[in-house]
Write a protein that holds these residues in place. Sequence first.
Motif, PDB file in Angstrom:
ATOM      1  N   ASN A  68       0.864  -1.180   0.000  1.00 16.43           N
ATOM      2  CA  ASN A  68       0.000   0.000   0.000  1.00 16.43           C
ATOM      3  C   ASN A  68       0.901   1.230   0.000  1.00 16.43           C
ATOM      4  O   ASN A  68       2.120   1.119  -0.022  1.00 16.43           O
ATOM      5  N   GLY A  69       0.293   2.397  -0.032  1.00  8.91           N
ATOM      6  CA  GLY A  69       1.066   3.630   0.039  1.00  8.91           C
ATOM      7  C   GLY A  69       1.912   3.859  -1.201  1.00  8.91           C
ATOM      8  O   GLY A  69       1.511   3.548  -2.323  1.00  8.91           O
ATOM      9  N   LEU A  70       3.106   4.379  -0.968  1.00  9.38           N
ATOM     10  CA  LEU A  70       3.962   4.815  -2.076  1.00  9.38           C
ATOM     11  C   LEU A  70       4.235   3.693  -3.083  1.00  9.38           C
ATOM     12  O   LEU A  70       4.227   3.923  -4.290  1.00  9.38           O
ATOM     13  N   ALA A  71       4.458   2.467  -2.596  1.00  8.20           N
ATOM     14  CA  ALA A  71       4.814   1.380  -3.513  1.00  8.20           C
ATOM     15  C   ALA A  71       3.678   1.076  -4.494  1.00  8.20           C
ATOM     16  O   ALA A  71       3.919   0.866  -5.689  1.00  8.20           O
ATOM     17  N   VAL A  72       2.446   1.062  -4.025  1.00  8.21           N
ATOM     18  CA  VAL A  72       1.342   0.764  -4.935  1.00  8.21           C
ATOM     19  C   VAL A  72       1.041   1.967  -5.827  1.00  8.21           C
ATOM     20  O   VAL A  72       0.591   1.825  -6.961  1.00  8.21           O
TER      21      VAL A  72
END
Lengths: 383, 398
Positions: free
Chosen positions: A155-159
Amino acid sequence: MSDSPLNGLKVVARASGVAAAYAARLLGTMGADVSLAEPPQGTPLRREPPFLPDGVSALFAYLAAGARSRVCDLDGEDGRTALGALLSEADIFIDDTPVGRREALGLDEAAIARRHPDLVHVSVLPFGAFGPKADWKAEDINVQHSSGEGNLLPNGLAVEMFPDRAPLKIYGHFGEMQGGIAAALGALSALWVRDEVGGQFVDIASQDAGLAVGAFAIQRLGDGSIEHRVERSFRYGGVIPCADGYLEMLTLEQRQWEGLVKLLGEPEWALDPALEDSLERSRRGPELNRHIREWASTRNVDDIVEAGQKLNVPLARYKTPAEILRDPQERHRGLFQPVEVEGAGMLDMLVSPFHFGGEALALHGGPPALGEHGRAAAEKAEA
Amino acid sequence: MVKPLSGIRIADFTVHNAGPFCTHLLSQLGAEVVKIESAMRPDAFRKPHPVYGRMGPATFDQVASTKLSVRINLKKPEGAELAKQIVGISDIAAESFRPGVMGRLGLGYEALKQVKDNIVMLSVSSSGQSGPDSHFAGYAPLFGAWGGLGELTGYEDGPPVEIRHVMDHTVGMNAASAVMAALHHRRATGQGTHVDVAAREVAASLVGEALLLAAAGGEPKRIGNSHPGMAPHGVYPAKGEDRWISIAVRSDEEWRALAGLIGGETLIADARFSGVASRLANAAELDRIVSEWTATQDANEASERLQQAGVAAHASWTTPEIAADPHLHARKAIVDVAEPDGTIRAAVGVPMRLSKGEEIGIHRGTPKLGEHEDYVYGELLGLTDARRRELEDAEVIY
């Protein structure tokens, strides 16, 4: 506390996987005397990566630190007798032999209960010893994806950066270790009533344990929403790239947001009165993150974290393993202890995340050499 | 046959997720957990949570279920005294405030020992009760960041990843095992103790092998879904929108079984994939071949076929799939619970089956604030109705 809480407890583990071995490790670190009952060629964990420079398994070393190793070749009568003798002295037996192979080895629930009525017999398997999938096999990646969290990461920046990629597992053996933690809890709970009810069979599934720690997704399902890795990202904050690494920022409370505005130097955009409302901040999350990331991109992680913690803004550096090893907090807490790892020398090893009576626990030593504390039917193995 | 922890009582001061999940597990195992709350600072589940789309209080809260609820305003000295009376009839006192808060309330370990000399006190905090960072506030993603689990999780070419509620809850499950160890120690020695669980250390403990590698001079890094000793190993696209299947091949035998399903004898015989070293060296090409096949397959059906062939595989399950699974229901890992209005919903059970403790699990929903004061204040503590009214008027029971 001058002695470890589980001093005097005897545990025997037949562990070819991480979950069962981790259960034994947790009990051993808390003071139990742990014997690994290994086949003549050693548990497969001895051959699992990652490897230390001299080819020693770091995974095995971590999981088996402080344990004894006894070779019990269950293909032979001597080995079975030796295991039986160990079990007759033991309080807890942890086993991850696949269900279908247990009866032939005399390790099924009924046989153990008959021979060792006071033993707490803990079965640790990916999907448990009961139910339609009891025979299914799984590595950690399968455990994580069968129990929910696998589908919900990243989740967050990676997705945000890679929205179309496959979902991502948590590093290492997170799912299997949950099975190990549940097994330690189950073992100690069953042992608590042994005087009243005798020994019993404790059936642990890493899938169940992974699901238990992922319970929040089921909670939300009941509340009427289905979590998805894209939607469950924090609206602003989260993983913030800085000039020299990453930090985590999470402001859930109003005063934390106010601290963040100060930390950012009270820029004009952040002083917009509409942003005093937490719902408005959520709605404008991407805009806020653009500003926050631009600000952070020219600054170093530690400078931001130090200033932010003074303003009560929850911030943390994403620490590398090397950084954790030398962190003053972990040093102060005695999280690591030098132990001898044969073939690799003295190494700092993580002991335990628990303190009892204000003191860190201690490891009895490094991982044991194969058969260091006894061999039964070793002749057969050497033949 | 009884729940194993029948007869154990817990004075539960915990808030947020990690601490409450610990006492929730112990409550399902039979402990009587008295949740100490106040209308002044209602628990998160008693308030709307618009970020998660819940516009009112939760009608069922997983980690509060099976607990009893009493109100105490701990800011009042009489409130702390009342809390001590509950501790005096408890085996365990559990809390998860920032270090120092319980002490300032007059409820630190030494104070609780005065009212119950063999009390087991559990403190769950972000960085532990001691050390230069002990005052740090934190949430699950911060624990993961401090402990290395966040840094090591992620795509090889991407950033670190936030570890969410699973982080809190594994802290809680770890804490439950530590509390049980302390109870056994009490039984053996008569002595209570203070159990101090640091969430960031729990995060680190879950990557202990990587930390050991670093101690030996290695540099463990993010590796996405790959594995240093297995190929193929990953999450592959399946037929349908956002459908995926996880597959892990450990041995040559497993590879031959998978290759037989994908491409028959030609693929089985392909020298590029004939041993684990070759498969690891050619992992990218292998992933391409596997993906091409999985993309034509239903994730659940393919998992069944792969398992029958002896290959570790499982569909990447969504939450509704988990809630409906017969295996998890058979194990009571998923249970049905009733809302106050009778609506049935799925909840997560305690992750174990006990041959002599079949009754374990959730047996009561979420308590209303102060729902069990007649039992706790009346029956257990013997407070008269008049005394309880006085304490209510003084906003101590509040």
